[in-house]
Design a protein around this motif. Structure first.
Motif, PDB file in Angstrom:
ATOM      1  N   GLU A  46      -9.612   7.721   7.972  1.00 13.11           N
ATOM      2  CA  GLU A  46      -9.373   6.393   7.042  1.00 13.11           C
ATOM      3  C   GLU A  46      -9.203   6.383   5.872  1.00 13.11           C
ATOM      4  O   GLU A  46      -9.836   7.346   4.880  1.00 13.11           O
ATOM      5  N   PRO A  47      -8.308   5.578   5.125  1.00  9.49           N
ATOM      6  CA  PRO A  47      -8.160   5.473   3.817  1.00  9.49           C
ATOM      7  C   PRO A  47      -9.356   5.181   3.068  1.00  9.49           C
ATOM      8  O   PRO A  47     -10.055   4.540   3.708  1.00  9.49           O
ATOM      9  N   PRO A  48      -9.353   5.552   1.889  1.00  7.07           N
ATOM     10  CA  PRO A  48     -10.637   5.408   1.001  1.00  7.07           C
ATOM     11  C   PRO A  48     -10.814   3.991   0.889  1.00  7.07           C
ATOM     12  O   PRO A  48      -9.550   3.047   0.670  1.00  7.07           O
ATOM     13  N   ALA A  49     -11.863   3.613   0.768  1.00  2.00           N
ATOM     14  CA  ALA A  49     -12.220   1.959   0.335  1.00  2.00           C
ATOM     15  C   ALA A  49     -11.824   1.528  -0.944  1.00  2.00           C
ATOM     16  O   ALA A  49     -11.655   2.494  -1.565  1.00  2.00           O
ATOM     17  N   GLY A  50     -11.707   0.209  -0.982  1.00  6.16           N
ATOM     18  CA  GLY A  50     -11.468  -0.378  -2.460  1.00  6.16           C
ATOM     19  C   GLY A  50      -9.820  -0.588  -2.595  1.00  6.16           C
ATOM     20  O   GLY A  50      -9.661  -0.917  -3.893  1.00  6.16           O
ATOM     21  N   GLY A  51      -9.055  -0.279  -1.764  1.00  6.97           N
ATOM     22  CA  GLY A  51      -7.660  -0.499  -2.171  1.00  6.97           C
ATOM     23  C   GLY A  51      -7.212  -1.829  -1.833  1.00  6.97           C
ATOM     24  O   GLY A  51      -6.205  -2.048  -2.639  1.00  6.97           O
ATOM     25  N   GLY A  52      -7.598  -2.606  -1.104  1.00 10.38           N
ATOM     26  CA  GLY A  52      -7.258  -3.870  -0.856  1.00 10.38           C
ATOM     27  C   GLY A  52      -6.022  -3.880  -0.148  1.00 10.38           C
ATOM     28  O   GLY A  52      -5.177  -4.691  -0.500  1.00 10.38           O
ATOM     29  N   GLY A  53      -5.531  -3.083   0.799  1.00 12.60           N
ATOM     30  CA  GLY A  53      -4.145  -3.004   1.704  1.00 12.60           C
ATOM     31  C   GLY A  53      -3.794  -4.379   2.327  1.00 12.60           C
ATOM     32  O   GLY A  53      -4.452  -5.298   2.060  1.00 12.60           O
ATOM     33  N   ASP A  54      -3.080  -4.002   3.255  1.00 14.30           N
ATOM     34  CA  ASP A  54      -2.854  -5.343   3.949  1.00 14.30           C
ATOM     35  C   ASP A  54      -3.925  -5.895   4.761  1.00 14.30           C
ATOM     36  O   ASP A  54      -4.308  -6.950   4.354  1.00 14.30           O
ATOM     37  N   GLY A  55      -4.558  -5.183   5.481  1.00 10.38           N
ATOM     38  CA  GLY A  55      -6.108  -5.345   6.166  1.00 10.38           C
ATOM     39  C   GLY A  55      -5.966  -6.834   6.425  1.00 10.38           C
ATOM     40  O   GLY A  55      -4.838  -7.557   6.862  1.00 10.38           O
ATOM     41  N   SER A 113      -9.905   1.571 -12.060  1.00  8.55           N
ATOM     42  CA  SER A 113      -9.602   2.799 -12.694  1.00  8.55           C
ATOM     43  C   SER A 113      -9.891   3.957 -11.746  1.00  8.55           C
ATOM     44  O   SER A 113      -9.342   5.056 -12.127  1.00  8.55           O
ATOM     45  N   GLY A 114     -10.549   3.909 -10.738  1.00 10.90           N
ATOM     46  CA  GLY A 114     -10.503   4.835  -9.756  1.00 10.90           C
ATOM     47  C   GLY A 114      -9.433   5.040  -8.640  1.00 10.90           C
ATOM     48  O   GLY A 114      -9.009   6.008  -8.056  1.00 10.90           O
ATOM     49  N   ASP A 115      -9.141   3.670  -8.086  1.00 12.65           N
ATOM     50  CA  ASP A 115      -8.466   3.646  -7.023  1.00 12.65           C
ATOM     51  C   ASP A 115      -7.092   3.052  -7.404  1.00 12.65           C
ATOM     52  O   ASP A 115      -6.154   2.989  -6.419  1.00 12.65           O
ATOM     53  N   GLY A 116      -6.531   2.756  -8.744  1.00 13.99           N
ATOM     54  CA  GLY A 116      -5.505   2.429  -9.050  1.00 13.99           C
ATOM     55  C   GLY A 116      -4.243   3.372  -8.474  1.00 13.99           C
ATOM     56  O   GLY A 116      -3.308   2.728  -7.904  1.00 13.99           O
ATOM     57  N   ASP A 117      -4.220   4.478  -8.795  1.00 16.86           N
ATOM     58  CA  ASP A 117      -3.394   5.524  -8.213  1.00 16.86           C
ATOM     59  C   ASP A 117      -3.028   5.587  -6.851  1.00 16.86           C
ATOM     60  O   ASP A 117      -1.986   5.679  -6.300  1.00 16.86           O
ATOM     61  N   GLU A 118      -4.354   5.499  -6.042  1.00 19.01           N
ATOM     62  CA  GLU A 118      -4.356   5.360  -4.566  1.00 19.01           C
ATOM     63  C   GLU A 118      -3.509   4.092  -4.072  1.00 19.01           C
ATOM     64  O   GLU A 118      -2.883   4.170  -3.140  1.00 19.01           O
ATOM     65  N   ASP A 119      -4.017   3.355  -4.772  1.00 10.55           N
ATOM     66  CA  ASP A 119      -3.233   1.831  -4.335  1.00 10.55           C
ATOM     67  C   ASP A 119      -1.825   1.827  -4.379  1.00 10.55           C
ATOM     68  O   ASP A 119      -0.853   1.378  -3.691  1.00 10.55           O
ATOM     69  N   ARG A 120      -1.413   2.118  -5.720  1.00  8.80           N
ATOM     70  CA  ARG A 120       0.065   2.359  -6.126  1.00  8.80           C
ATOM     71  C   ARG A 120       0.736   3.435  -4.992  1.00  8.80           C
ATOM     72  O   ARG A 120       1.789   3.204  -4.761  1.00  8.80           O
ATOM     73  N   ASP A 121       0.135   4.413  -4.879  1.00  5.61           N
ATOM     74  CA  ASP A 121       0.835   5.300  -3.645  1.00  5.61           C
ATOM     75  C   ASP A 121       1.014   4.495  -2.580  1.00  5.61           C
ATOM     76  O   ASP A 121       2.062   4.613  -1.632  1.00  5.61           O
ATOM     77  N   ARG A 122      -0.290   4.057  -1.938  1.00  2.00           N
ATOM     78  CA  ARG A 122      -0.020   3.294  -0.592  1.00  2.00           C
ATOM     79  C   ARG A 122       0.831   2.026  -0.757  1.00  2.00           C
ATOM     80  O   ARG A 122       1.739   2.003   0.196  1.00  2.00           O
ATOM     81  N   ASN A 123       1.219   1.297  -1.950  1.00  2.00           N
ATOM     82  CA  ASN A 123       2.129   0.253  -2.112  1.00  2.00           C
ATOM     83  C   ASN A 123       3.296   0.989  -1.794  1.00  2.00           C
ATOM     84  O   ASN A 123       4.361   0.441  -1.080  1.00  2.00           O
ATOM     85  N   LYS A 124       3.481   1.952  -2.473  1.00  2.00           N
ATOM     86  CA  LYS A 124       4.965   2.450  -2.503  1.00  2.00           C
ATOM     87  C   LYS A 124       5.429   2.875  -1.012  1.00  2.00           C
ATOM     88  O   LYS A 124       6.776   2.966  -0.740  1.00  2.00           O
ATOM     89  N   ALA A 125       4.359   3.882  -0.465  1.00  4.35           N
ATOM     90  CA  ALA A 125       4.772   3.976   0.717  1.00  4.35           C
ATOM     91  C   ALA A 125       4.818   3.051   1.872  1.00  4.35           C
ATOM     92  O   ALA A 125       5.925   2.982   2.559  1.00  4.35           O
ATOM     93  N   GLU A 126       4.165   2.086   1.625  1.00  8.38           N
ATOM     94  CA  GLU A 126       4.294   0.819   2.624  1.00  8.38           C
ATOM     95  C   GLU A 126       5.749   0.057   2.435  1.00  8.38           C
ATOM     96  O   GLU A 126       6.564  -0.360   3.240  1.00  8.38           O
ATOM     97  N   ALA A 127       6.057  -0.053   0.986  1.00  8.25           N
ATOM     98  CA  ALA A 127       7.325  -0.564   0.697  1.00  8.25           C
ATOM     99  C   ALA A 127       8.555   0.131   1.179  1.00  8.25           C
ATOM    100  O   ALA A 127       9.714  -0.352   1.784  1.00  8.25           O
ATOM    101  N   LEU A 128       8.544   1.457   1.091  1.00  8.19           N
ATOM    102  CA  LEU A 128       9.721   2.311   1.541  1.00  8.19           C
ATOM    103  C   LEU A 128       9.696   2.209   2.906  1.00  8.19           C
ATOM    104  O   LEU A 128      10.799   2.414   3.404  1.00  8.19           O
TER     105      LEU A 128
END
Length: 388
Positions: free
Chosen positions: A70-79, A92-107
């Motif tokens: 499961e992806p780490p909590a706190g990202g706030g993806g689609d869900g 501060s801790g999850d910003g990079d992970e959220d951006r990585d997920r956003n980019k993967a979803e968008a692509l």
């Protein structure tokens, strides 16, 4: 003669790689990632040798999800939040992970639609590359493009940012402007009653101001998807602060984006300043037209000269600007950011017709309430008086 090392030796070794409660970035090693060979010879007193091979150490939540994790909590993806981060954490801790997920979803959304970044507006393509928009926003863009009207409006930056955040934005503009003139007139009649005909000049000025201002009352406090390019390094501190503020103080932050309390307060201040300018300008037009009509009627009807008097242009305009900056600003911020986006949209996002009908009722009531409050406010500060 070779012998297997003791269990205690292996336990001591493995404990070094267990996750530490005080260090969440300390990873355990999986048997899939390394091979462990322990060789001990009875006739050698040296410490047993340990060989480790690790193909890769990674924290990528996409990789872990691919292997059943499961992806780490706190990202706030689609869900359940539709690609939005309802937690508004500091990121501060999850910003990079959220951006990585956003980019993967968008692509993935672009690949599904058979689109390339070259076919997208430059600001949207840049936001996707930076991981600032989730896949849901990209899919909404493709859906809106199917309509000729929306495709044309998406060519304008302001409309694009608002339509991507709320596909019913244009409907709400129509609701506000369509019912505005009727609700304003009804509210004037309710407050003025038997003096309605005697105060038609005030009524006309109020309605004209309302028509000009209604569009801006929907436009400015509307939630947006920010596609603005980064500010220049030389930008001042105030410009940088307001750049980071949302357009609506209460809007839900996209995954990978967060707003502090100070930034949300800044949104109210910034929109208040804009609405003050809009209200003052609208009032200048409305009262100017009203005075022109009053003077024309005086010239044609001598008996009317004693009944009517010119509307004070400057004091009325400033008063209306203050009213827009305070009352209208707060009411429409709450309406768009709390009632519609946070309450109604999550409940009725799959029932657009019902959602539109409820938005119509809520916005109509808000417009009528605003008209009542304006008449009371104008009389309270003395720019409009009850005529006997």
């Amino acid at each position: 003669m070779a012998a297997v090392t003791t269990i205690s030796n292996f336990a001591t070794f493995h404990s070094q790689f267990l996750p530490s409660p005080t260090n969440p970035h300390h990873f355990s090693l999986s048997p899939k990632n390394f091979t462990l060979t322990i060789v001990a010879r009875t006739n050698i007193t040296a410490t047993p040798s340990v060989q480790l091979t690790a193909s890769r150490f990674t924290r990528s939540h996409l990789a872990s999800a691919a292997y059943g994790g499961e992806p780490p909590a706190g990202g706030g993806g689609d869900g359940g939040s539709g690609g939005y981060d309802n937690n508004d954490s500091d990121g501060s801790g999850d910003g990079d992970e959220d951006r990585d997920r956003n980019k993967a979803e968008a692509l993935a959304a672009m690949a599904e639609a058979g689109r390339s970044s070259e076919s997208l507006p430059k600001d949207l393509a840049a936001a996707i590359k930076a991981g600032r928009v989730p896949g849901l926003i990209v899919k909404r863009f493709f859906e809106l493009e199917k309509s000729a009207v929306f495709r044309w409006l998406l060519g304008f930056d302001g409309f694009k940012e608002r339509l991507l955040a709320d596909d019913l934005f244009l409907t709400k503009v129509g609701i506000e402007c369509g019912v505005g003139i009727f609700t304003k007139t009804a509210a004037e009649l309710e407050r003025r009653r038997e003096n309605f005909t005697k105060e038609l000049d005030f009524v006309f000025a109020d309605v004209v101001m309302a028509i000009i201002a209604d569009f801006m009352l929907v436009w400015l406090p509307a939630p947006t998807v920010s596609l603005r390019p980064p500010l220049a390094v030389s930008a001042g501190r105030i410009a940088k602060f307001f750049y980071g503020c949302p357009d609506n103080a209460f809007q839900v932050a996209l995954s990978g984006t967060s707003y502090s309390l100070l930034q949300r307060i800044g949104a109210i201040v910034r929109n208040g300043a804009k609405l003050f300018a809009v209200g003052t300008g609208a009032s200048l037009v409305g009262t100017g037209v009203t005075n022109a009509l009053i003077n024309a009627r005086k010239a044609l009807d001598k008996s009317f000269a004693g009944e009517a008097e010119d509307v004070p242009i400057l004091s009325t305009s400033v008063a209306y600007g203050v009213y827009m900056a305070v009352s209208s600003n707060l009411r429409y911020q709450v309406l768009a950011g709390v009632i519609e986006q946070r309450l109604l949209e999550p409940l009725l996002h799959q029932h657009k017709l019902i959602l539109s009908a409820i938005c119509f009722a809520v916005r109509t009531g808000n417009t009528f309430l605003g008209s009542l409050m304006w008449v009371d406010y104008a009389r309270w500060i003395g720019i409009q008086k009850i005529r006997e």
